[in-house]
Design a protein around this motif. Structure first.
Motif, PDB file in Angstrom:
ATOM      1  N   THR A  65      -3.822  16.841  -6.363  1.00 46.02           N
ATOM      2  CA  THR A  65      -3.365  15.564  -5.823  1.00 46.02           C
ATOM      3  C   THR A  65      -2.982  15.791  -4.377  1.00 46.02           C
ATOM      4  OG1 THR A  65      -2.555  14.907  -8.000  1.00 46.02           O
ATOM      5  CG2 THR A  65      -1.739  13.670  -6.120  1.00 46.02           C
ATOM      6  N   GLU A  66      -3.475  14.913  -3.515  1.00 47.58           N
ATOM      7  CA  GLU A  66      -3.244  15.060  -2.088  1.00 47.58           C
ATOM      8  C   GLU A  66      -2.709  13.739  -1.540  1.00 47.58           C
ATOM      9  OE1 GLU A  66      -5.888  16.499   1.744  1.00 47.58           O
ATOM     10  OE2 GLU A  66      -6.888  15.582   0.046  1.00 47.58           O
ATOM     11  N   ARG A  67      -1.639  13.824  -0.764  1.00 52.41           N
ATOM     12  CA  ARG A  67      -1.064  12.640  -0.131  1.00 52.41           C
ATOM     13  C   ARG A  67      -1.435  12.664   1.348  1.00 52.41           C
ATOM     14  NH1 ARG A  67       3.862  12.537   2.188  1.00 52.41           N
ATOM     15  NH2 ARG A  67       4.392  10.503   2.969  1.00 52.41           N
ATOM     16  N   GLU A  69      -1.150  10.646   5.013  1.00 51.83           N
ATOM     17  CA  GLU A  69      -0.460   9.606   5.771  1.00 51.83           C
ATOM     18  C   GLU A  69      -1.162   9.450   7.118  1.00 51.83           C
ATOM     19  OE1 GLU A  69       4.002   9.143   6.038  1.00 51.83           O
ATOM     20  OE2 GLU A  69       3.530   9.815   8.063  1.00 51.83           O
ATOM     21  N   GLU A  88      -0.455   5.050   3.761  1.00 50.77           N
ATOM     22  CA  GLU A  88      -0.413   6.228   2.900  1.00 50.77           C
ATOM     23  C   GLU A  88      -1.445   6.068   1.805  1.00 50.77           C
ATOM     24  OE1 GLU A  88       3.316   7.189   1.181  1.00 50.77           O
ATOM     25  OE2 GLU A  88       4.353   7.349   3.103  1.00 50.77           O
ATOM     26  N   ALA A  89      -2.051   7.174   1.439  1.00 49.62           N
ATOM     27  CA  ALA A  89      -3.021   7.160   0.336  1.00 49.62           C
ATOM     28  C   ALA A  89      -2.831   8.440  -0.478  1.00 49.62           C
ATOM     29  CB  ALA A  89      -4.442   7.076   0.867  1.00 49.62           C
ATOM     30  N   THR A  90      -3.028   8.323  -1.760  1.00 49.03           N
ATOM     31  CA  THR A  90      -2.970   9.483  -2.640  1.00 49.03           C
ATOM     32  C   THR A  90      -4.338   9.643  -3.275  1.00 49.03           C
ATOM     33  OG1 THR A  90      -0.647   9.071  -3.083  1.00 49.03           O
ATOM     34  CG2 THR A  90      -1.793  10.510  -4.613  1.00 49.03           C
ATOM     35  N   ARG A  91      -4.871  10.852  -3.182  1.00 44.98           N
ATOM     36  CA  ARG A  91      -6.174  11.144  -3.775  1.00 44.98           C
ATOM     37  C   ARG A  91      -6.007  12.212  -4.841  1.00 44.98           C
ATOM     38  NH1 ARG A  91      -9.804  12.221   1.449  1.00 44.98           N
ATOM     39  NH2 ARG A  91      -7.811  12.877   2.269  1.00 44.98           N
ATOM     40  N   THR A  92      -6.642  11.993  -5.964  1.00 47.30           N
ATOM     41  CA  THR A  92      -6.629  12.975  -7.041  1.00 47.30           C
ATOM     42  C   THR A  92      -8.053  13.434  -7.275  1.00 47.30           C
ATOM     43  OG1 THR A  92      -4.724  11.915  -8.050  1.00 47.30           O
ATOM     44  CG2 THR A  92      -5.990  13.390  -9.440  1.00 47.30           C
TER      45      THR A  92
END
Length: 125
Positions: A65-67, A69, A88-92
């Protein structure tokens, strides 16, 4: 990635193999030392197959998981309205390593031919 295979046979057309696999990924870099931190996955299996049968080994899964900004310089730092200029975005990301092995029995003449071909490749390579 590291893959270690130790095969042996009892002479009955079956090949037993001890298989060890290891995969390492850089998670992040320690800001104080500059040394990367690693995430390591390992699997070990002892398998038996007939000559030419394919062995499938799975289960080396990983979820990252990567956040992220993003912001517009200066505008993203303004109190109250700065949020309009940043996101902001979160990628899994999920991955799985699957290993396919097909052991083969060879006679001594074939082994000699393979050894000579490998030696020639190393010398010319």
């Amino acid at each position: 990635m590291s893959l270690n295979v130790r095969p042996w046979t009892g002479g009955n057309g079956e090949i037993t193999s001890q298989v060890e696999a290891e995969v390492s990924n850089i998670v992040d870099i320690n800001p104080e030392t500059g040394i990367p931190r690693l995430s390591t996955r390992r699997a070990e299996a002892s398998v038996r197959a007939r000559d030419g049968e394919t062995i499938i080994i799975g289960g080396l899964t990983q979820t990252q998981t990567e956040r992220v900004e993003r912001r517009i310089p200066l505008l993203g730092d303004i109190p109250f309205i700065g949020e309009l200029f940043r996101s902001e975005a979160t990628r899994t990301r999920e991955t799985e390593l699957v290993i396919f092995l097909t052991p083969r029995l060879i006679d001594s003449a074939t082994a000699d031919t393979i050894s000579q071909a490998a030696a020639t490749t190393i010398v010319e390579g």
